[in-house]
Scaffold this motif. Structure first.
Motif, mmCIF file in Angstrom:
data_model
loop_
_atom_site.group_PDB
_atom_site.id
_atom_site.type_symbol
_atom_site.label_atom_id
_atom_site.label_comp_id
_atom_site.label_asym_id
_atom_site.label_seq_id
_atom_site.Cartn_x
_atom_site.Cartn_y
_atom_site.Cartn_z
ATOM 1 N N ALA A 126 1.242 -1.192 0.164
ATOM 2 C CA ALA A 126 -0.309 -0.230 -0.272
ATOM 3 C C ALA A 126 1.487 1.280 0.311
ATOM 4 C CB ALA A 126 -1.314 0.124 0.721
ATOM 5 N N ASP A 127 1.771 0.912 1.238
ATOM 6 C CA ASP A 127 2.325 2.313 0.550
ATOM 7 C C ASP A 127 3.368 2.644 -0.373
ATOM 8 O OD1 ASP A 127 2.290 3.277 3.636
ATOM 9 O OD2 ASP A 127 2.987 1.016 4.166
ATOM 10 N N ILE A 128 4.215 1.299 -1.206
ATOM 11 C CA ILE A 128 4.370 1.053 -2.464
ATOM 12 C C ILE A 128 3.977 2.109 -3.026
ATOM 13 C CG2 ILE A 128 5.688 -0.380 -3.684
ATOM 14 C CD1 ILE A 128 6.753 -2.175 -1.471
ATOM 15 N N CYS A 129 3.127 1.816 -3.234
ATOM 16 C CA CYS A 129 2.337 1.716 -4.336
ATOM 17 C C CYS A 129 2.073 3.029 -4.011
ATOM 18 C CB CYS A 129 0.914 1.472 -4.633
ATOM 19 S SG CYS A 129 1.235 -0.658 -5.620
ATOM 20 N N LEU A 130 1.286 3.806 -2.541
ATOM 21 C CA LEU A 130 0.849 5.019 -3.058
ATOM 22 C C LEU A 130 1.588 6.444 -2.726
ATOM 23 C CD1 LEU A 130 -1.268 7.199 -1.023
ATOM 24 C CD2 LEU A 130 -0.121 6.802 0.683
ATOM 25 N N VAL A 131 3.659 5.626 -2.647
ATOM 26 C CA VAL A 131 3.748 7.309 -2.709
ATOM 27 C C VAL A 131 4.144 7.653 -4.297
ATOM 28 C CG1 VAL A 131 6.584 7.496 -1.631
ATOM 29 C CG2 VAL A 131 4.917 6.524 -0.427
ATOM 30 N N PRO A 132 4.536 7.046 -4.566
ATOM 31 C CA PRO A 132 5.083 7.208 -5.903
ATOM 32 C C PRO A 132 3.573 7.636 -7.070
ATOM 33 C CG PRO A 132 5.754 5.603 -6.077
ATOM 34 C CD PRO A 132 4.757 6.025 -5.076
ATOM 35 N N GLN A 133 2.394 7.680 -6.371
ATOM 36 C CA GLN A 133 1.268 8.050 -7.081
ATOM 37 C C GLN A 133 1.168 8.936 -6.666
ATOM 38 O OE1 GLN A 133 -0.709 6.459 -9.704
ATOM 39 N NE2 GLN A 133 -1.771 9.268 -9.421
ATOM 40 N N MET A 134 1.689 9.672 -5.333
ATOM 41 C CA MET A 134 0.829 11.011 -4.569
ATOM 42 C C MET A 134 1.663 11.923 -5.463
ATOM 43 S SD MET A 134 -0.588 11.130 -2.049
ATOM 44 C CE MET A 134 -0.352 12.490 -0.296
ATOM 45 N N ARG A 135 3.262 11.519 -6.307
ATOM 46 C CA ARG A 135 4.191 12.737 -6.611
ATOM 47 C C ARG A 135 3.312 12.674 -7.946
ATOM 48 N NH1 ARG A 135 8.105 12.131 -9.838
ATOM 49 N NH2 ARG A 135 9.587 14.130 -9.654
ATOM 50 N N ASN A 136 2.752 11.654 -8.710
ATOM 51 C CA ASN A 136 1.809 12.307 -9.873
ATOM 52 C C ASN A 136 1.110 13.086 -9.597
ATOM 53 O OD1 ASN A 136 3.437 10.188 -11.545
ATOM 54 N ND2 ASN A 136 1.814 7.933 -11.158
#
Ligand SMILES: N[C@@H](CCC(=O)N[C@@H](CS)C(=O)NCC(=O)O)C(=O)O
Length: 218
Positions: free
Chosen positions: A171-181
């Motif tokens: 969950a964290d691994i996917c959230l962080v890059p998506q937050m950057r997007n």
């Protein structure tokens, strides 16, 4: 069975799918060499890269014995199966399912509709300029994040933790890059305080901070 070393990651610095894998490799304590594949000049569609990954997307992970692995979530699953600690999923089956669902909202619902190829098609075939393309991406991110924020609130998650416990998960691994997007597409993050707090907490961990796009060669 062990992972054949050395590892080579074909990656683009600003690709969120690539960043997921960099985080996973770092969490598992694995070293890797980066081979940059520029999405800007179309290197992912070159004959050489298409031989490596017929789907013409980054990332691709090449193991020491020449095995090529593609698809960020499949690569992360492989790493977790080969090196179970630290685990990338919670131990409890229900929590595991919820964690996977959280990640899927990003990898299956949000990310695919804002990918480079989609944006290029919106421009070339539907006349959407870069502002309209950014608005398109932002709209899908907002819809996905709204659900994730509601889910997170419902789980009584408290800031200062990772999304599913005391250590990072998918969950964290996917959230962080998506937050950057989301930041890239100028999404107003004010309605998503829990997601912002989760992102900020994760970014304090070296596996996230030391693999961020800004730290990458290209
Ligand atoms: N589902 C794939 C997505 C990979 C992907 O689409 N990567 C993007 C960069 S983040 C890409 O290579 N896009 C090229 C394109 O859209 O043509 C994964 O998780 O690895």
């Amino acid at each position: 069975m062990t992972i054949a070393l050395p590892l080579t990651l074909h990656t683009f610095a600003h690709s969120s799918a690539s960043w997921r894998v960099r985080i996973g490799l770092h969490l598992k304590g694995l070293a890797w060499t980066t081979t940059p594949v520029s999405l800007l000049d179309g290197s992912h569609k070159s004959a050489a890269y298409s031989d490596l990954n017929p789907n013409q997307r980054v990332p691709a992970l090449v193991l020491g014995d020449g095995t090529v692995l593609t698809q960020s979530m499949a690569i992360l699953a492989f790493l977790d199966e080969m090196l179970p600690a630290p685990a990338l999923l919670p131990a409890d089956p229900v929590e595991r399912a919820r964690c996977r669902a959280f990640a899927s909202v990003i990898t299956e619902d949000i990310f695919p509709v804002q990918n480079l190829g989609v944006r290029q098609k919106l421009g070339a075939e539907f006349g959407a300029d870069t502002d309209r393309q950014a608005q398109w991406c932002a709209d899908w991110i907002v819809r996905g994040f709204a659900g994730l924020e509601r889910e997170t609130a419902r789980r009584d998650w408290a800031s200062g933790r990772f999304l599913f416990g005391e250590s990072p998960t998918l969950a964290d691994i996917c959230l962080v890059p998506q937050m950057r997007n989301a930041v890239r597409y100028q999404v107003d993050l004010t309605p998503f305080p829990l997601l912002v707090a989760a992102r900020d907490h994760a970014m304090e961990h070296p596996a996230f901070a030391e693999t961020a796009p800004e730290t990458q060669p290209a």
